[in-house]
Design a protein around this motif. Structure first.
Motif, mmCIF file in Angstrom:
data_model
loop_
_atom_site.group_PDB
_atom_site.id
_atom_site.type_symbol
_atom_site.label_atom_id
_atom_site.label_comp_id
_atom_site.label_asym_id
_atom_site.label_seq_id
_atom_site.Cartn_x
_atom_site.Cartn_y
_atom_site.Cartn_z
ATOM 1 N N PRO A 55 -2.011 -0.109 -0.324
ATOM 2 C CA PRO A 55 -0.734 -0.721 -0.118
ATOM 3 C C PRO A 55 -0.762 -0.838 1.064
ATOM 4 O O PRO A 55 -1.667 -0.589 1.986
ATOM 5 C CB PRO A 55 0.157 1.243 0.110
ATOM 6 N N MET A 56 -0.007 -2.073 1.828
ATOM 7 C CA MET A 56 0.201 -2.481 2.847
ATOM 8 C C MET A 56 1.166 -2.656 3.876
ATOM 9 O O MET A 56 1.071 -2.441 4.981
ATOM 10 C CB MET A 56 -0.157 -4.066 2.853
ATOM 11 N N GLY A 57 1.733 -1.921 3.126
ATOM 12 C CA GLY A 57 3.535 -2.149 3.731
ATOM 13 C C GLY A 57 4.352 -0.634 3.689
ATOM 14 O O GLY A 57 3.732 0.048 2.362
ATOM 15 N N ALA A 58 4.849 -0.130 4.240
ATOM 16 C CA ALA A 58 5.663 1.606 4.008
ATOM 17 C C ALA A 58 6.127 1.759 2.731
ATOM 18 O O ALA A 58 6.215 2.672 2.092
ATOM 19 C CB ALA A 58 6.927 0.994 5.271
ATOM 20 N N LEU A 59 6.848 0.423 2.180
ATOM 21 C CA LEU A 59 7.377 0.966 1.574
ATOM 22 C C LEU A 59 6.495 1.174 -0.480
ATOM 23 O O LEU A 59 7.322 1.239 -0.746
ATOM 24 C CB LEU A 59 8.726 -0.371 1.131
ATOM 25 N N MET A 60 5.652 0.988 -0.021
ATOM 26 C CA MET A 60 4.500 0.448 -1.429
ATOM 27 C C MET A 60 3.760 2.031 -1.361
ATOM 28 O O MET A 60 2.611 2.648 -2.176
ATOM 29 C CB MET A 60 3.688 -0.505 -1.042
ATOM 30 N N VAL A 61 3.912 2.954 -0.043
ATOM 31 C CA VAL A 61 3.350 4.039 0.095
ATOM 32 C C VAL A 61 3.387 5.213 -0.969
ATOM 33 O O VAL A 61 2.762 5.282 -1.390
ATOM 34 C CB VAL A 61 3.309 4.488 1.441
ATOM 35 N N SER A 62 4.705 5.529 -1.217
ATOM 36 C CA SER A 62 5.021 6.571 -1.868
ATOM 37 C C SER A 62 6.170 6.225 -2.880
ATOM 38 O O SER A 62 6.217 4.963 -3.139
ATOM 39 C CB SER A 62 6.225 7.835 -0.914
ATOM 40 N N SER A 63 6.217 7.049 -3.896
ATOM 41 C CA SER A 63 6.485 6.279 -5.071
ATOM 42 C C SER A 63 8.252 6.953 -5.131
ATOM 43 O O SER A 63 9.101 5.808 -5.812
ATOM 44 C CB SER A 63 6.683 7.447 -6.537
ATOM 45 N N GLU A 64 8.562 7.161 -3.972
ATOM 46 C CA GLU A 64 10.135 6.925 -3.051
ATOM 47 C C GLU A 64 10.211 5.374 -2.853
ATOM 48 O O GLU A 64 11.519 5.090 -2.198
ATOM 49 C CB GLU A 64 10.396 8.605 -2.459
ATOM 50 N N GLY A 65 9.466 5.278 -2.414
ATOM 51 C CA GLY A 65 9.802 3.110 -1.485
ATOM 52 C C GLY A 65 10.205 2.422 -2.265
ATOM 53 O O GLY A 65 10.217 2.162 -3.679
ATOM 54 N N ALA A 66 10.764 1.632 -2.053
ATOM 55 C CA ALA A 66 12.587 1.014 -2.540
ATOM 56 C C ALA A 66 10.457 0.019 -3.447
ATOM 57 O O ALA A 66 10.885 -0.867 -4.548
ATOM 58 C CB ALA A 66 12.206 -0.278 -2.106
ATOM 59 N N CYS A 67 9.296 -0.844 -2.557
ATOM 60 C CA CYS A 67 8.531 -1.545 -3.463
ATOM 61 C C CYS A 67 7.704 -1.179 -4.223
ATOM 62 O O CYS A 67 7.632 -1.790 -5.664
ATOM 63 C CB CYS A 67 7.557 -2.072 -2.141
ATOM 64 N N ALA A 68 7.213 0.355 -4.310
ATOM 65 C CA ALA A 68 6.752 1.013 -5.530
ATOM 66 C C ALA A 68 7.217 1.109 -6.440
ATOM 67 O O ALA A 68 6.558 0.435 -7.637
ATOM 68 C CB ALA A 68 6.054 1.948 -4.740
ATOM 69 N N ALA A 69 8.581 1.681 -6.083
ATOM 70 C CA ALA A 69 9.621 2.065 -7.440
ATOM 71 C C ALA A 69 10.126 0.482 -8.182
ATOM 72 O O ALA A 69 9.733 0.119 -9.419
ATOM 73 C CB ALA A 69 10.799 2.081 -7.162
ATOM 74 N N TYR A 70 9.611 -0.822 -7.863
ATOM 75 C CA TYR A 70 10.129 -1.888 -8.366
ATOM 76 C C TYR A 70 8.838 -2.086 -9.055
ATOM 77 O O TYR A 70 8.705 -2.985 -10.213
ATOM 78 C CB TYR A 70 10.405 -3.335 -6.909
ATOM 79 N N TYR A 71 7.744 -1.991 -8.065
ATOM 80 C CA TYR A 71 6.259 -2.638 -8.696
ATOM 81 C C TYR A 71 6.110 -1.724 -10.442
ATOM 82 O O TYR A 71 5.754 -2.211 -11.110
ATOM 83 C CB TYR A 71 5.092 -2.186 -7.718
ATOM 84 N N ASN A 72 6.340 -0.103 -10.189
ATOM 85 C CA ASN A 72 6.261 1.107 -11.263
ATOM 86 C C ASN A 72 6.882 0.959 -12.210
ATOM 87 O O ASN A 72 6.503 1.072 -13.310
ATOM 88 C CB ASN A 72 6.108 2.608 -10.532
ATOM 89 N N ASN A 73 8.472 -0.320 -11.949
ATOM 90 C CA ASN A 73 8.872 -0.306 -13.183
ATOM 91 C C ASN A 73 8.964 -1.625 -13.330
ATOM 92 O O ASN A 73 9.997 -1.669 -14.739
ATOM 93 C CB ASN A 73 10.371 0.513 -12.749
ATOM 94 N N GLY A 74 7.935 -2.130 -13.516
ATOM 95 C CA GLY A 74 7.556 -3.698 -13.853
ATOM 96 C C GLY A 74 8.880 -4.933 -13.510
ATOM 97 O O GLY A 74 8.270 -5.680 -13.814
ATOM 98 N N TYR A 75 9.386 -4.645 -12.484
ATOM 99 C CA TYR A 75 10.115 -5.500 -11.749
ATOM 100 C C TYR A 75 9.201 -6.583 -10.502
ATOM 101 O O TYR A 75 9.654 -6.239 -9.784
ATOM 102 C CB TYR A 75 11.247 -4.969 -11.278
ATOM 103 N N THR A 76 8.417 -7.045 -11.091
ATOM 104 C CA THR A 76 7.355 -8.016 -9.862
ATOM 105 C C THR A 76 7.487 -8.690 -10.668
ATOM 106 O O THR A 76 7.650 -9.595 -8.902
ATOM 107 C CB THR A 76 5.942 -7.817 -11.518
#
Lengths: 92, 376
Positions: free
Chosen positions: B348-369
């Motif tokens: 992760p570079m940005g804050a929102l990719m760090v935890s599964s509760e972050g918006a970017c990680a949630a998008y990424y992990n759920n395939g909304y890339t």
């Protein structure tokens, strides 16, 4: 991070330190109950309480009546929807 | 599980979905853009993605995933401080598991542990105090982070250490506060949020009243919300009702847990041990006035910041990160240039990719890339 999980207090383990054993879906562990006790609800009254557990602390007593009331609102919303649908179909 | 399963009922979810669509259709002709509704709390973000709640909503409603993920917004400089503390030979550094992977400027706590630092994950701050009891020749530091939900647990642990006369326990306090943070979001010039789902477990501690300013001063509707899928749908329906009736009130959907005035013993413990910092630095959002707490001077002996020397260097966020704009709903994660590329859950570079509760990680992990018309 801010999540909590419901559990039921089954035993007071240390009255002075305000510790109790909680059962969360069969998993039992000691938690701190300082946040759910006051003059009207002393330590010994906590056995049987359903509480929200967060990082080893009981943070709130779960209000069973309020839980039932919320579910009832949703139940009734469903009934109204069904009735309106029936009305709409009947009017055709 | 009691108080959980009932709030995941599919039939009631379908009812709510219909009711939401009906209200949204009534509101749509008055809108020039989709309604933006923000869930502040990362716990809500998690539920929304886990249960596919966004896909249940009409196109005229857009969810904005707010900054309420304490792990995500932890600045790199603070992680560096943790690593510096943990690498002291006399220290056992204890932390919630979530914080282990947050990148610092050199390494995360997980990497520091691999390099030999004595870092232990604990479920509760009380477990850290237990370690201090068992290891009187070591210094046990607990990494206190989280919003008001978690503050009572660390405050009560410090008070317990004091009562027992335990002197080898201290807290590295990085707690943050909800209200100034919501205010910062509301004050940003590009803000266009139409309503808020407020964090239920923060409200459980601080009560309903601290949220009044959002309804009164900013004239936005707000619903204090629980964490099961029915809670979220119910609250969205309540928000739409307010918008439909041109109201902006503070309402409480989570009445089974949240008392109007919060939790008195918890608030007492907080005000005994902590005081407001002038400002706190957030990853992705910059400095926000009064958005953190520190330990009061009376508890200096239990304050890791005062007990040990902490580097406390300010490390700038990577320039390419657009976390701030995502958090305010100005852009979607996939609009960020490095989303899913340099910035991904592994690195992760940005804050929102760090935890599964972050918006970017949630998008990424759920395939909304990739940007599509159906998920936003």
């Amino acid at each position: 991070m801010c999540l909590g999980i419901p559990g039921q207090i089954i035993e007071i383990t240390d009255t002075e330190k305000q510790l109790a054993k909680v059962d969360v879906s069969g998993i039992k562990r000691e938690i701190n109950i300082a946040c759910i006790i006051d003059a009207e609800h002393p330590v010994d009254a906590c056995v049987g309480d359903w509480v929200l557990v967060h990082v080893g602390f009981a943070m709130s007593r779960i209000d069973e009546d309020e839980a039932a009331r919320t579910l009832k609102i949703l139940e009734e919303l469903g009934e109204v929807e069904e009735e309106m649908q029936a009305m709409q179909q009947g009017a055709r | 599980m009691k108080f959980v399963d009932e709030f995941r009922d599919t039939k009631k979810a379908q009812t709510l979905k219909k009711a939401i669509h009906k209200l949204a259709a009534r509101l749509a002709p008055t809108q020039t853009r989709p309604l933006q509704l923000m869930e502040f709390c990362g716990g809500h973000t998690h539920t929304i993605f886990r249960y596919g709640i966004e896909q249940m909503l009409p196109d005229s409603i857009e969810m904005v995933h707010g900054p309420g993920c304490p792990v995500c917004v932890l600045p790199m400089g603070r992680v560096d401080d943790c690593v510096a503390l943990a690498e002291r030979p006399e220290v056992i550094f204890t932390t919630f598991g979530d914080a282990m992977r947050v990148p610092g400027s050199h390494k995360s706590l997980l990497q520091a542990k691999a390099d030999g630092a004595d870092i232990r994950m604990t479920y509760s701050p009380m477990d850290a105090l237990g370690l201090a009891r068992k290891n009187p020749d070591r210094e046990v530091i607990f990494f206190g982070l989280g919003f008001e939900t978690t503050m009572p647990s660390t405050a009560l642990t410090v008070l317990q250490a004091e009562r027992e006369g335990i002197t080898n326990f201290s807290l590295f306090c990085n707690h943050i506060t909800t209200v100034p943070t919501i205010k910062a979001v509301l004050d940003s010039p590009d803000m266009q949020i139409d309503g808020f789902l407020a964090p239920g477990h923060v409200a459980m501690v601080i009560g309903e009243r601290p949220f009044d300013f959002i309804a009164e001063d900013y004239e936005k509707p707000l619903v204090i919300t629980g964490f099961e899928p029915l809670d979220i749908l119910h609250s969205l329906w309540m928000l739409l009702q307010q918008l439909d009736e041109n109201r902006h009130d503070v309402e409480n959907q989570y009445t089974r847990i949240v008392p109007e005035n919060g939790n008195t013993p918890a608030l007492e413990a907080i005000s005994k041990v902590f005081e407001i910092r002038d400002f706190f630095e957030w990853r992705g959002l910059g400095s926000i006035d009064h958005s953190g707490v520190k330990m009061k001077q009376a508890y200096a002996a239990y304050d890791a910041e005062q007990k040990f020397s902490v580097p406390n260097l300010k490390i700038a966020d990577p320039k390419s990160c657009q976390c701030g704009e995502v958090v305010k709903g100005v852009i979607k994660p996939w609009d960020c240039k490095i989303f899913g590329k340099e910035c991904n859950p592994e690195t992760p570079m940005g804050a929102l990719m760090v935890s599964s509760e972050g918006a970017c990680a949630a998008y990424y992990n759920n395939g909304y890339t990739l940007k599509t018309g159906t998920t936003g």
